[in-house]
Motif scaffolding. Structure first.
Motif, PDB file in Angstrom:
ATOM      1  N   ASP A   1      -4.222  45.988 -21.625  1.00 52.48           N
ATOM      2  CA  ASP A   1      -4.840  46.803 -20.586  1.00 52.48           C
ATOM      3  C   ASP A   1      -5.856  47.740 -21.224  1.00 52.48           C
ATOM      4  O   ASP A   1      -5.747  48.074 -22.406  1.00 52.48           O
ATOM      5  CB  ASP A   1      -3.780  47.611 -19.833  1.00 52.48           C
ATOM      6  CG  ASP A   1      -4.309  48.198 -18.525  1.00 52.48           C
ATOM      7  OD1 ASP A   1      -5.303  47.665 -17.991  1.00 52.48           O
ATOM      8  OD2 ASP A   1      -3.732  49.188 -18.033  1.00 52.48           O
TER       9      ASP A   1
ATOM     10  N   HIS B   1      -8.470  51.258 -20.019  1.00 58.64           N
ATOM     11  CA  HIS B   1      -8.971  52.171 -18.986  1.00 58.64           C
ATOM     12  C   HIS B   1     -10.096  53.009 -19.570  1.00 58.64           C
ATOM     13  O   HIS B   1     -10.124  53.280 -20.772  1.00 58.64           O
ATOM     14  CB  HIS B   1      -7.851  53.091 -18.471  1.00 58.64           C
ATOM     15  CG  HIS B   1      -6.936  52.423 -17.490  1.00 58.64           C
ATOM     16  ND1 HIS B   1      -7.043  52.585 -16.134  1.00 58.64           N
ATOM     17  CD2 HIS B   1      -5.898  51.574 -17.682  1.00 58.64           C
ATOM     18  CE1 HIS B   1      -6.096  51.874 -15.518  1.00 58.64           C
ATOM     19  NE2 HIS B   1      -5.385  51.248 -16.445  1.00 58.64           N
TER      20      HIS B   1
ATOM     21  N   HIS C   1       1.196  50.409 -18.893  1.00 61.38           N
ATOM     22  CA  HIS C   1       0.711  49.227 -18.160  1.00 61.38           C
ATOM     23  C   HIS C   1       0.789  47.968 -19.017  1.00 61.38           C
ATOM     24  O   HIS C   1       1.199  46.901 -18.541  1.00 61.38           O
ATOM     25  CB  HIS C   1      -0.736  49.447 -17.685  1.00 61.38           C
ATOM     26  CG  HIS C   1      -0.845  50.508 -16.633  1.00 61.38           C
ATOM     27  ND1 HIS C   1      -2.047  50.848 -16.042  1.00 61.38           N
ATOM     28  CD2 HIS C   1       0.093  51.309 -16.066  1.00 61.38           C
ATOM     29  CE1 HIS C   1      -1.837  51.819 -15.160  1.00 61.38           C
ATOM     30  NE2 HIS C   1      -0.544  52.117 -15.164  1.00 61.38           N
TER      31      HIS C   1
HETATM   32 MG    MG Z   1      -3.907  49.634 -16.036  1.00 62.59          MG
END
Ligand code: MG
Length: 395
Positions: A244, A246, A278
């Motif tokens: 993941d 961000h 995540h």
């Molecule tokens: Mg995420």
């Protein structure tokens, strides 16, 4: 049919264990004993309401604990009394319309859903049933000087365990009589006996031990470990990976592994954007063959706006538990140019181990930079990847 309420008196002080905290809050395999016990009851289809009675001074910490393990919706917490009888009475006061009540010692965490169901099944027929096991040791009656008076015939002797399941109206009647007579019993069956109501025994298990002394905890750890590893089918091993990333922006807190880390920027996302959690969730879901985090907790769903990702992780672990998966290990790498994350690893590990219901040594967290290369190197974002190994137990 959820016709039974569980009352779990957890009023012990832990004095016999030589502990500062009551023994029901002591960790067994990394999880408080009380949480183990409650989880087993949540797995019994006959159990509806679960009432936990704790000493007044532990009310708030118990509520917080249930919250951490995502059990708050299943449980009602009440202030118990000094005696078990007082705690069960406090539980009866908040009882909803359940025809049956199962009273169970908080410190018998190795009870199984099957034994709970068997006891309830018997109580549906007889009105009151409890678990007990035949006495296996030879019993001696001894005088104050230590001299043996006689050997007791053990063929009709059974050791009481819990749960003790009683029709709610009979239990209320027994309590009213006990209160009226000033009778204090050591269990619910003795209150029923006091007014001449019959109780049937269902054969329990040697595994259903009551943890009252430090050595009991060692035995319970061994039994728990055996239960986890003894059922492993090597073909049930499943690996999963998660990735993941961000974007880093101003005006957002930086949350990684559930820890709020002081930094000039934070991660942008629909939830709290905890990229580490995540990646771990995706790895777990991947191992289970259950898609990804977006499928279970979509961005479009307003209920996940600003969500604490640890709550999402605990929901993922609920799915794992429902599928009989347990975590063997997880390895997580966070890719960030800054800030330095090592000082926060311990707190992150605490959060992840607690949420996943595993020991801390099951999870490894590490961090790397990318030597100022790429989006993470330029500080535009933070990424994380995780690998987990799960095993599906054949129960
Ligand atoms: Mg995420």
């Amino acid at each position: 049919m959820s016709d039974t309420a569980a009352i779990i008196p957890a009023g012990g002080s832990g004095i016999r264990m030589g502990l500062d905290t009551p023994k029901q809050f002591f960790a067994l395999g990394g999880i408080p004993i009380l949480i183990h016990t409650i989880r087993v009851f949540t797995q019994s289809p006959s159990i509806g309401q679960i009432i936990v009675a704790v000493p007044e001074q532990y009310l708030q910490s118990t509520i917080d604990l249930l919250d951490k393990y995502a059990l708050q919706d299943r449980c009602t917490v009440v202030a118990g009394g000094t005696h078990r009888q007082d705690s069960v009475r406090a539980g009866l006061k908040v009882l909803e319309n359940n025809p049956l009540v199962a009273v169970h010692d908080a410190v018998r965490p190795l009870i199984s859903p099957e034994l709970i169901e068997q006891t309830i099944g018997k109580a549906r027929v007889t009105g009151a049933a409890m678990l007990a096991i035949p006495v296996k040791d030879t019993l001696k009656k001894v005088n104050e000087q230590g001299g043996i008076i006689k050997t007791i015939d053990r063929s009709t002797l059974w050791q009481a365990q819990t749960p003790q399941v009683v029709r709610a109206d009979l239990l209320r009647k027994a309590f009213a009589a006990a209160d009226n007579d000033g009778f204090v019993g050591t269990d619910e069956a003795s209150l029923l006996e006091h007014i001449g109501l019959p109780v049937t025994v269902v054969e329990g298990s040697e595994r259903n031990i009551k943890i009252t002394r430090p050595e009991d905890l060692l035995v319970a750890e061994a039994l728990l470990h055996h239960e986890k590893s003894g059922n492993i089918d090597m073909h049930g091993l499943r690996i999963g990976q998660g990735f993941d990333a961000h974007r880093l922006v101003g005006g957002r807190p930086l949350i990684l592994g559930g820890v709020n880390i002081p930094h000039s920027k934070g991660l942008l996302g629909h939830s709290d954007a905890d990229v580490l959690v995540h990646a771990l969730c995706d790895a777990i879901l991947g191992a289970m063959g259950q898609g990804d985090i977006g499928r279970h907790f979509p961005d479009s769903d307003p209920q996940y706006k600003g969500a604490d990702s640890l709550v999402l992780l605990s929901k993922v672990m609920d799915l794992a538990q429902a599928g009989n998966f347990s975590m063997i290990n997880a390895d997580i790498t966070v890719i960030a140019q800054e800030p330095k994350l090592v000082p926060y690893f311990e707190d992150m590990l605490d959060n992840l181990a607690r949420t996943c219901g595993v020991s801390r040594n099951v999870i490894n967290i590490k961090a790397t930079t990318t030597e100022k290369m790429g989006f993470t190197g330029r500080g535009e974002g933070i990424a994380a990847q995780a690998v987990v190994l799960l095993v599906k137990s054949c129960s």
